[in-house]
Design a protein around this motif. Sequence first.
Motif, mmCIF file in Angstrom:
data_model
loop_
_atom_site.group_PDB
_atom_site.id
_atom_site.type_symbol
_atom_site.label_atom_id
_atom_site.label_comp_id
_atom_site.label_asym_id
_atom_site.label_seq_id
_atom_site.Cartn_x
_atom_site.Cartn_y
_atom_site.Cartn_z
ATOM 1 N N GLN A 120 0.620 -1.531 -0.161
ATOM 2 C CA GLN A 120 -0.211 -0.054 -0.383
ATOM 3 C C GLN A 120 0.850 1.170 -0.323
ATOM 4 O O GLN A 120 2.023 1.417 0.209
ATOM 5 N N SER A 121 0.261 2.159 -0.072
ATOM 6 C CA SER A 121 0.504 3.688 0.285
ATOM 7 C C SER A 121 1.240 3.982 1.433
ATOM 8 O O SER A 121 1.287 3.336 1.813
ATOM 9 N N LEU A 122 1.698 5.401 1.513
ATOM 10 C CA LEU A 122 2.735 5.568 2.540
ATOM 11 C C LEU A 122 1.640 6.766 3.466
ATOM 12 O O LEU A 122 0.638 7.577 2.405
ATOM 13 N N THR A 123 1.815 6.229 4.218
ATOM 14 C CA THR A 123 0.649 7.662 5.604
ATOM 15 C C THR A 123 1.972 7.755 6.743
ATOM 16 O O THR A 123 2.854 6.924 7.266
ATOM 17 N N LEU A 124 2.010 9.140 6.145
ATOM 18 C CA LEU A 124 2.390 10.107 7.090
ATOM 19 C C LEU A 124 2.528 10.251 8.634
ATOM 20 O O LEU A 124 1.153 10.554 8.701
ATOM 21 N N ILE A 125 3.539 9.933 9.764
ATOM 22 C CA ILE A 125 3.265 10.030 10.722
ATOM 23 C C ILE A 125 3.516 11.515 11.338
ATOM 24 O O ILE A 125 2.658 11.551 11.890
ATOM 25 N N ALA A 126 4.482 11.893 10.636
ATOM 26 C CA ALA A 126 5.277 12.528 12.214
ATOM 27 C C ALA A 126 5.850 13.986 10.656
ATOM 28 O O ALA A 126 6.721 13.177 9.969
ATOM 29 N N THR A 127 6.432 15.139 10.750
ATOM 30 C CA THR A 127 7.306 15.649 10.444
ATOM 31 C C THR A 127 8.105 16.273 12.040
ATOM 32 O O THR A 127 7.797 16.748 12.869
ATOM 33 N N ALA A 128 9.952 15.663 11.740
ATOM 34 C CA ALA A 128 10.588 15.803 12.533
ATOM 35 C C ALA A 128 11.082 17.308 12.364
ATOM 36 O O ALA A 128 12.741 16.613 11.397
ATOM 37 N N ASN A 129 11.241 18.356 13.012
ATOM 38 C CA ASN A 129 12.589 19.572 12.419
ATOM 39 C C ASN A 129 13.073 19.538 13.748
ATOM 40 O O ASN A 129 12.709 19.114 15.126
ATOM 41 N N GLN A 130 14.444 19.483 13.600
ATOM 42 C CA GLN A 130 15.663 19.758 14.395
ATOM 43 C C GLN A 130 15.426 20.478 15.142
ATOM 44 O O GLN A 130 14.936 21.742 15.072
ATOM 45 N N GLY A 131 15.350 20.610 16.735
ATOM 46 C CA GLY A 131 15.286 22.186 17.386
ATOM 47 C C GLY A 131 13.457 22.491 18.197
ATOM 48 O O GLY A 131 13.133 23.537 18.847
ATOM 49 N N SER A 132 13.244 21.610 17.126
ATOM 50 C CA SER A 132 10.917 21.595 17.771
ATOM 51 C C SER A 132 10.284 20.335 18.105
ATOM 52 O O SER A 132 10.771 19.863 18.453
ATOM 53 N N ALA A 171 7.995 17.578 17.146
ATOM 54 C CA ALA A 171 7.607 16.962 16.495
ATOM 55 C C ALA A 171 5.895 16.834 16.060
ATOM 56 O O ALA A 171 5.682 17.591 16.856
ATOM 57 N N THR A 172 5.897 17.655 14.095
ATOM 58 C CA THR A 172 4.467 17.868 14.391
ATOM 59 C C THR A 172 3.948 16.640 13.799
ATOM 60 O O THR A 172 4.075 15.729 12.646
ATOM 61 N N TYR A 173 2.509 15.994 14.462
ATOM 62 C CA TYR A 173 1.773 14.517 14.320
ATOM 63 C C TYR A 173 0.405 14.871 13.280
ATOM 64 O O TYR A 173 0.497 16.173 13.882
ATOM 65 N N GLU A 174 0.420 13.853 12.252
ATOM 66 C CA GLU A 174 -0.777 14.105 11.780
ATOM 67 C C GLU A 174 -1.791 13.800 12.492
ATOM 68 O O GLU A 174 -2.176 12.974 13.551
ATOM 69 N N SER A 175 -2.708 13.640 11.906
ATOM 70 C CA SER A 175 -4.163 13.643 12.186
ATOM 71 C C SER A 175 -4.299 12.261 12.167
ATOM 72 O O SER A 175 -3.784 10.922 11.733
ATOM 73 N N GLY A 176 -4.369 11.260 13.755
ATOM 74 C CA GLY A 176 -4.316 9.466 14.222
ATOM 75 C C GLY A 176 -3.153 9.297 14.195
ATOM 76 O O GLY A 176 -3.287 7.685 14.910
ATOM 77 N N PHE A 177 -2.418 10.199 15.011
ATOM 78 C CA PHE A 177 -0.927 9.782 15.511
ATOM 79 C C PHE A 177 -1.349 10.652 16.414
ATOM 80 O O PHE A 177 -0.520 11.770 16.586
ATOM 81 N N VAL A 178 -0.159 10.022 17.790
ATOM 82 C CA VAL A 178 0.167 10.903 18.819
ATOM 83 C C VAL A 178 1.105 10.612 19.282
ATOM 84 O O VAL A 178 2.377 9.791 19.399
ATOM 85 N N ILE A 179 1.916 11.706 20.105
ATOM 86 C CA ILE A 179 3.121 11.959 20.632
ATOM 87 C C ILE A 179 3.584 10.650 21.811
ATOM 88 O O ILE A 179 4.180 10.031 21.802
ATOM 89 N N ASP A 180 1.760 10.033 22.345
ATOM 90 C CA ASP A 180 1.934 9.011 23.519
ATOM 91 C C ASP A 180 2.774 7.716 23.015
ATOM 92 O O ASP A 180 3.480 6.996 23.610
ATOM 93 N N LYS A 181 2.336 7.406 21.529
ATOM 94 C CA LYS A 181 1.980 5.500 20.683
ATOM 95 C C LYS A 181 3.504 6.054 20.383
ATOM 96 O O LYS A 181 3.831 5.477 19.960
ATOM 97 N N PHE A 182 4.126 7.209 19.734
ATOM 98 C CA PHE A 182 5.211 7.758 18.581
ATOM 99 C C PHE A 182 5.804 8.597 19.447
ATOM 100 O O PHE A 182 6.088 9.203 17.860
#
Lengths: 113, 113
Positions: free
Chosen positions: A41-53, A55-66
Amino acid sequence: SAVISQKPSRDICQRGTSLTIQCQVDSQVTMMFWYRQQPGQSLTLIATANQGSEATYESGFVIDKFPISRPNLTFSTLTVSNMSPEDSSIYLCSVDTSGDTQYFGPGTRLTVL
Amino acid sequence: TQLLEQSPQFLSIQEGENLTVYCNSSSVFSSLQWYRQEPGEGPVLLVTVVTGGEVKKLKRLTFQFGDARKDSSLHITAAQPGDTGLYLCAGGMTTDSWGKLQFGAGTQVVVTP
């Protein structure tokens, strides 16, 4: 372009445990991304990780889990916490070097029993 | 909701035949990428197109970006078994400053000898 490595390449884990996946890039990059991909299947974005800040999570994904770390411009980790069989998937990291194009690592194939 | 619709979902052809994969959207993209992914590996970038109407050729592969930057096609001439893989299109969003890509669902191509 960029050369990206991931560790581990694959793992089999017991439910309830956690796995940390590492992503190493051969050059400094600002933006790194973590994806999940079910086989065929295709790719589902979990989060964007920028150094110094944070991470920004996509809908359906949370920091406690990932939870994601981005300690410097060449490295990031993604942890899959309290795993269940539904977390069995391929996890991919990618980097953006130009604002429009992403280069991917080889992926980590995770199986949760 | 998939912003990028890929068709067909699956394509099985004989070696030497031609094939075309389509990627369509109602949204305008700043750029569009095509990737090929083989089993057990991460997606490998084939091409990035950024200008409406742009045509790029990579050996037997021809990529076209629509005039309105809403659609794209990938044409393979005289397909070979080595062309087998999952083809993914991905669009860069004009309104997204984080460099995120929207992926299509993918087209599984199988070329038999």
